[in-house]
Design a protein around this motif. Structure first.
Motif, mmCIF file in Angstrom:
data_model
loop_
_atom_site.group_PDB
_atom_site.id
_atom_site.type_symbol
_atom_site.label_atom_id
_atom_site.label_comp_id
_atom_site.label_asym_id
_atom_site.label_seq_id
_atom_site.Cartn_x
_atom_site.Cartn_y
_atom_site.Cartn_z
ATOM 1 N N SER A 46 19.640 75.196 54.115
ATOM 2 C CA SER A 46 19.184 74.012 53.677
ATOM 3 C C SER A 46 20.526 73.262 53.224
ATOM 4 N N ALA A 47 20.677 71.982 53.130
ATOM 5 C CA ALA A 47 21.488 71.164 52.617
ATOM 6 C C ALA A 47 20.589 69.886 51.965
ATOM 7 N N SER A 48 21.316 69.570 50.873
ATOM 8 C CA SER A 48 20.595 68.278 49.799
ATOM 9 C C SER A 48 21.640 67.594 49.480
ATOM 10 N N THR A 49 21.433 66.242 49.009
ATOM 11 C CA THR A 49 22.239 65.438 48.286
ATOM 12 C C THR A 49 21.195 64.372 47.558
ATOM 13 N N GLN A 50 21.946 63.868 46.481
ATOM 14 C CA GLN A 50 21.069 62.923 45.699
ATOM 15 C C GLN A 50 22.478 61.921 45.019
ATOM 16 N N TRP A 51 21.854 60.653 45.056
ATOM 17 C CA TRP A 51 22.610 59.873 44.409
ATOM 18 C C TRP A 51 21.762 58.650 43.413
ATOM 19 N N VAL A 52 22.248 58.613 42.219
ATOM 20 C CA VAL A 52 21.545 57.799 41.543
ATOM 21 C C VAL A 52 22.214 56.770 40.437
ATOM 22 N N ARG A 53 22.018 55.523 40.548
ATOM 23 C CA ARG A 53 22.774 54.654 39.916
ATOM 24 C C ARG A 53 21.911 54.112 38.817
ATOM 25 N N GLY A 54 22.518 54.012 37.555
ATOM 26 C CA GLY A 54 21.907 53.146 36.405
ATOM 27 C C GLY A 54 22.424 52.187 35.827
ATOM 28 N N ASP A 55 21.959 51.068 35.883
ATOM 29 C CA ASP A 55 22.610 49.846 35.160
ATOM 30 C C ASP A 55 21.725 49.509 34.156
ATOM 31 N N GLN A 56 22.296 49.126 32.865
ATOM 32 C CA GLN A 56 21.816 48.856 31.583
ATOM 33 C C GLN A 56 22.526 47.610 30.954
ATOM 34 N N ASP A 57 21.566 46.982 30.714
ATOM 35 C CA ASP A 57 22.052 45.656 29.785
ATOM 36 C C ASP A 57 20.990 45.580 28.390
ATOM 37 N N ARG A 58 21.856 45.163 27.409
ATOM 38 C CA ARG A 58 20.911 45.649 26.146
ATOM 39 C C ARG A 58 21.676 44.640 24.887
ATOM 40 N N PHE A 59 20.917 44.338 24.150
ATOM 41 C CA PHE A 59 21.209 43.852 22.709
ATOM 42 C C PHE A 59 20.213 44.176 21.757
ATOM 43 N N VAL A 60 20.540 45.141 21.001
ATOM 44 C CA VAL A 60 19.484 45.875 20.019
ATOM 45 C C VAL A 60 20.060 45.433 18.544
#
Length: 189
Positions: A46-60
């Motif tokens: 078996s072969a598997s691949t995963q891609w994740v992109r996280g974008d964050q914009d904040r003012f705390v």
């Protein structure tokens, strides 16, 4: 001294010392693929691949003790994180000493990149001074323009191999052995 040392009475758990315009937006996007091929004798590749992109914009915002008074400070910024992973695996049964056992062999790779831009990292953005935290109205003026005063980038890489076997010692008893070797590198700026 901490803020709690100057409080005349405790704050309730529901106390919110931020502003009505504070935000923390997070968006994650993911793609995944997996393929398995059945081989003779009960083996599978078996072969598997995963891609994740996280974008964050904040003012705390937060509160700090400043020369005996409580001030509100803020921090804003953006982050982008990209993560990729790959895994190749071969697994199946084998016979040894008249018993059937299981074996897994694999290789994996992971990589990630992160970039962050922050306004108010140092010094913090002062929003309100000498605030009354027992009667806070959540309406400090919102900064018109954020000037990023801190930037960070990092990249990490990980490569590895693994093996696991499940040995059938007796009908109710199995022994599981395994090993993994990894190489890891990270670069920051």
């Amino acid at each position: 001294r901490s803020i709690y040392a100057v409080l005349s009475k405790p704050l309730s758990r529901s106390t919110f010392l931020g502003n009505n315009w504070n935000y923390w937006h997070q968006n994650n996007t993911m793609a995944y693929a997996d393929i398995t091929h059945r081989l003779a004798g009960g083996w599978r590749a078996s072969a598997s691949t995963q891609w994740v992109r996280g974008d964050q914009d904040r003012f705390v915002t937060g509160v700090v003790l400043n020369e005996g008074q409580i001030d509100q400070t803020g921090l804003g910024g953006t982050n982008r994180t990209d993560r990729r992973s790959y895994d190749l695996r071969l697994q199946g049964p084998y016979e040894l000493l008249g018993r059937r056992h299981d074996l897994v062999l694999g290789a994996a790779a992971r990589s990630g990149e992160n970039s962050a831009y922050v306004a108010g990292y140092w010094p913090a953005i002062e929003l309100a001074s000498n605030m009354n935290i027992y009667n806070w109205t959540h309406d400090a003026a919102r900064p018109a323009n954020l000037v990023f005063d801190y930037e960070a980038r990092d990249r990490d890489r990980q490569r590895g191999f693994y093996a696991t076997t499940r040995i059938d010692i007796a009908d109710p008893l199995k022994l599981i052995l395994g090993a993994r070797v990894d190489w890891f590198r990270t670069d920051s700026s």
